[in-house]
Design a protein around this motif. Structure first.
Motif, short mmCIF file in Angstrom:
data_model
loop_
_atom_site.label_atom_id
_atom_site.label_comp_id
_atom_site.label_asym_id
_atom_site.label_seq_id
_atom_site.Cartn_x
_atom_site.Cartn_y
_atom_site.Cartn_z
N ASN A 141 0.79 -1.23 0.00
CA ASN A 141 0.00 0.00 0.00
C ASN A 141 0.82 1.28 0.00
OD1 ASN A 141 -3.08 -0.45 0.25
ND2 ASN A 141 -2.21 -2.02 1.56
N CYS A 142 2.15 1.16 -0.04
CA CYS A 142 2.98 2.35 0.10
C CYS A 142 3.73 2.70 -1.18
CB CYS A 142 3.98 2.15 1.24
SG CYS A 142 5.28 0.95 0.86
N ASP A 143 4.20 3.94 -1.22
CA ASP A 143 5.11 4.36 -2.29
C ASP A 143 6.53 3.93 -1.95
OD1 ASP A 143 3.08 5.73 -3.75
OD2 ASP A 143 3.25 7.41 -2.36
N LEU A 144 6.85 3.94 -0.66
CA LEU A 144 8.16 3.50 -0.17
C LEU A 144 8.05 3.17 1.30
CD1 LEU A 144 9.63 6.04 1.61
CD2 LEU A 144 9.48 7.07 -0.64
N GLY A 145 9.07 2.50 1.83
CA GLY A 145 9.04 2.08 3.22
C GLY A 145 10.13 2.70 4.06
N VAL A 146 9.86 2.83 5.35
CA VAL A 146 10.84 3.29 6.33
C VAL A 146 10.90 2.25 7.44
CG1 VAL A 146 11.44 5.05 8.04
CG2 VAL A 146 10.44 5.73 5.84
N ALA A 147 12.08 1.67 7.63
CA ALA A 147 12.28 0.68 8.69
C ALA A 147 13.00 1.34 9.86
CB ALA A 147 13.09 -0.50 8.17
N ILE A 148 12.45 1.15 11.06
CA ILE A 148 13.03 1.72 12.28
C ILE A 148 13.24 0.59 13.27
CG2 ILE A 148 12.74 3.37 14.15
CD1 ILE A 148 10.83 4.94 12.30
N SER A 149 14.49 0.32 13.60
CA SER A 149 14.81 -0.77 14.52
C SER A 149 14.19 -2.07 13.98
CB SER A 149 14.30 -0.42 15.93
OG SER A 149 14.70 -1.37 16.87
N GLY A 150 13.71 -2.94 14.86
CA GLY A 150 12.98 -4.13 14.41
C GLY A 150 13.79 -5.41 14.36
#
Length: 198
Positions: A141-150
């Motif tokens: 559903n996104c144009d791009l992703g941002v990963a934070i920690s995880g």
């Protein structure tokens, strides 16, 4: 003829129910002192956002990561970006909180069947009953992703995003080939901006 009349009646009854459901959500948002996006309630509102950003991250995070993520959420709302997340705790709660504080919209795609399991800061919780396989829906559903920690769940979301040849920005997260590694809040927003403009 009776069948046509019944169909029309049923259709408009469904439209009315959808409208009431939306108003219930709006009223609930106001009662809990959460800002409601200026875009909600307008026809074609989803097209008025300047980007669709999926934010991935773990449930178990440090206070520093939580606070940083809240700030990132605020900045995303200020940019008028529609934010998607998994709707749970940790990074998901922090990003929704930040977006909410600035009057933005954050959609939580939940792994459970009950939408009430979502965190209190979500603008729109969507239940799936798909458990962690719902991770694919977030990236789709996104144009791009941002990963934070995880941890490994976040890794799967990164993989789904890159497999679609979408940009992935990583902040204190997995260092994966083709991902964009950043180490400040400002650089997260700057890189998202660059990706959306290309």
């Amino acid at each position: 003829r009776l069948e046509k009349i019944w169909f029309c009646y049923s259709f408009w009854f469904w439209i009315g129910a959808r409208k009431n459901s939306f108003m219930d959500m709006r009223n609930r948002s106001c009662k809990t002192n959460h800002s409601f996006s200026k875009n909600n309630g307008e026809i074609g509102a989803i097209m008025k956002f300047d980007g669709r950003i999926a934010v991935f991250g773990g449930r178990f995070i440090t206070d520093e990561i939580y606070n940083d993520t809240v700030e990132i959420g605020k900045r995303m709302a200020q940019k008028n970006w529609l934010v998607f997340c998994g709707g749970g705790e940790g990074v998901m709660e922090a990003i929704a909180k930040g977006v909410s504080l600035e009057g933005g919209t954050c959609i939580g795609i939940l792994k459970d069947k009950d939408f009430k399991t979502g965190n209190e800061y979500l603008s729109i919780p969507i239940s799936t009953g798909m458990d962690i396989t719902r991770n694919a829906l977030i990236s789709y559903n996104c144009d791009l992703g941002v990963a934070i920690s995880g941890a490994y769940g976040t890794l799967s979301e990164i993989a789904f995003t890159l497999a679609q040849e979408k940009q992935l920005i990583a902040y204190n997260s997995w260092d994966i080939p083709k991902s964009i590694q950043v180490n400040t809040i400002d650089s997260v927003i700057e890189e998202v901006d660059k990706c959306l403009k290309h």
